[in-house]
Design a protein around this motif. Structure first.
Motif, short mmCIF file in Angstrom:
data_model
loop_
_atom_site.label_atom_id
_atom_site.label_comp_id
_atom_site.label_asym_id
_atom_site.label_seq_id
_atom_site.Cartn_x
_atom_site.Cartn_y
_atom_site.Cartn_z
N UNK A 122 34.85 14.66 -41.86
CA UNK A 122 33.54 14.99 -41.33
C UNK A 122 32.94 13.79 -40.59
N UNK A 123 33.11 12.60 -41.15
CA UNK A 123 32.60 11.39 -40.48
C UNK A 123 33.31 11.19 -39.15
N UNK A 124 34.62 11.41 -39.10
CA UNK A 124 35.36 11.28 -37.84
C UNK A 124 34.84 12.27 -36.81
N UNK A 125 34.53 13.47 -37.24
CA UNK A 125 33.99 14.50 -36.34
C UNK A 125 32.67 14.02 -35.73
N UNK A 126 31.78 13.52 -36.58
CA UNK A 126 30.48 13.07 -36.08
C UNK A 126 30.62 11.82 -35.23
N UNK A 127 31.57 10.95 -35.55
CA UNK A 127 31.80 9.76 -34.72
C UNK A 127 32.34 10.14 -33.34
N UNK A 129 33.56 1.06 -40.84
CA UNK A 129 35.00 0.78 -40.96
C UNK A 129 35.82 1.84 -40.23
N UNK A 130 35.47 3.12 -40.39
CA UNK A 130 36.21 4.20 -39.72
C UNK A 130 36.04 4.12 -38.22
N UNK A 143 39.54 3.80 -36.14
CA UNK A 143 40.04 4.93 -35.37
C UNK A 143 39.55 4.96 -33.93
N UNK A 144 38.38 4.38 -33.66
CA UNK A 144 37.82 4.46 -32.32
C UNK A 144 37.83 3.12 -31.59
N UNK A 145 38.15 2.04 -32.32
CA UNK A 145 38.20 0.68 -31.75
C UNK A 145 36.86 0.27 -31.14
N UNK A 155 41.30 15.55 -32.03
CA UNK A 155 42.71 15.73 -32.39
C UNK A 155 43.41 14.38 -32.56
N UNK A 156 43.08 13.41 -31.68
CA UNK A 156 43.70 12.09 -31.75
C UNK A 156 43.37 11.36 -33.05
N UNK A 157 42.11 11.43 -33.47
CA UNK A 157 41.70 10.68 -34.67
C UNK A 157 41.91 11.48 -35.95
N UNK A 158 42.17 12.77 -35.86
CA UNK A 158 42.44 13.57 -37.05
C UNK A 158 41.20 14.00 -37.79
N UNK A 159 40.13 14.25 -37.08
CA UNK A 159 38.89 14.71 -37.72
C UNK A 159 38.92 16.20 -37.98
#
Length: 148
Positions: free
Chosen positions: A64-69, A12-13, A17-19, A93-97
């Motif tokens: 943390x998940x955003x960082x790894x993604x 879902x994330x 956030x990454x489309x 920075x764009x996704x807020x990880x």
């Protein structure tokens, strides 16, 4: 949180956030101690530290998940996926990880007490009570409880 719920959250994330879809596996790795998670270059899977969920809020796990993604999607696009690369810093920075995982606090696992002065000692490792004495009165120590 189960592994299936984690997989659904990561998917879902990734879309939100990454489309882009996340087509690999996300799982908890209980052996991770000091890091929030890791991206495996060979299999493209994500491993996350379950302590991020138990010791911190859900927002920390999501960061943390955003960082790894970020590592995941940049690596698949053959762009700069390492921490020092500008592509990585910009996308993060764009996704807020989260740039860094918060520290996990080590907790004392053994509680000792002096027989004579009742001085408490909290230790991470087991102490030989025949060999070590109280630092205050030189009295004998006793193990009160083992904390897990």
């Amino acid at each position: 949180m189960t592994e299936e719920e984690l997989q659904a959250l990561v998917e879902m994330l990734s879309l939100k956030y990454f489309k882009r879809p996340f087509k690999h596996r996300a799982r908890f790795n209980p052996r991770l101690q000091t890091t929030g998670g890791r991206y495996l270059l060979s299999s493209h899977d994500l491993e996350l530290n379950q302590k991020m969920l138990t010791e911190h809020s859900r927002e920390v796990l999501i960061g943390t998940i955003k960082h790894e993604l970020c590592h995941y999607h940049l690596h698949l696009e053959k762009r700069g996926y390492r921490h020092r690369d500008q592509d990585f810093k910009q996308l993060l920075k764009e996704v807020g990880g989260l740039r860094f995982a918060p520290a996990t606090v080590k907790k004392a696992r053994y509680h000792y007490q002096c027989y004579e002065c009742q001085q408490d000692y909290l230790r991470q490792r087991k102490v030989d009570v025949q060999k070590y004495r109280c630092g205050k009165c030189r009295g004998q120590l006793k193990l009160l409880k083992k904390i897990f």
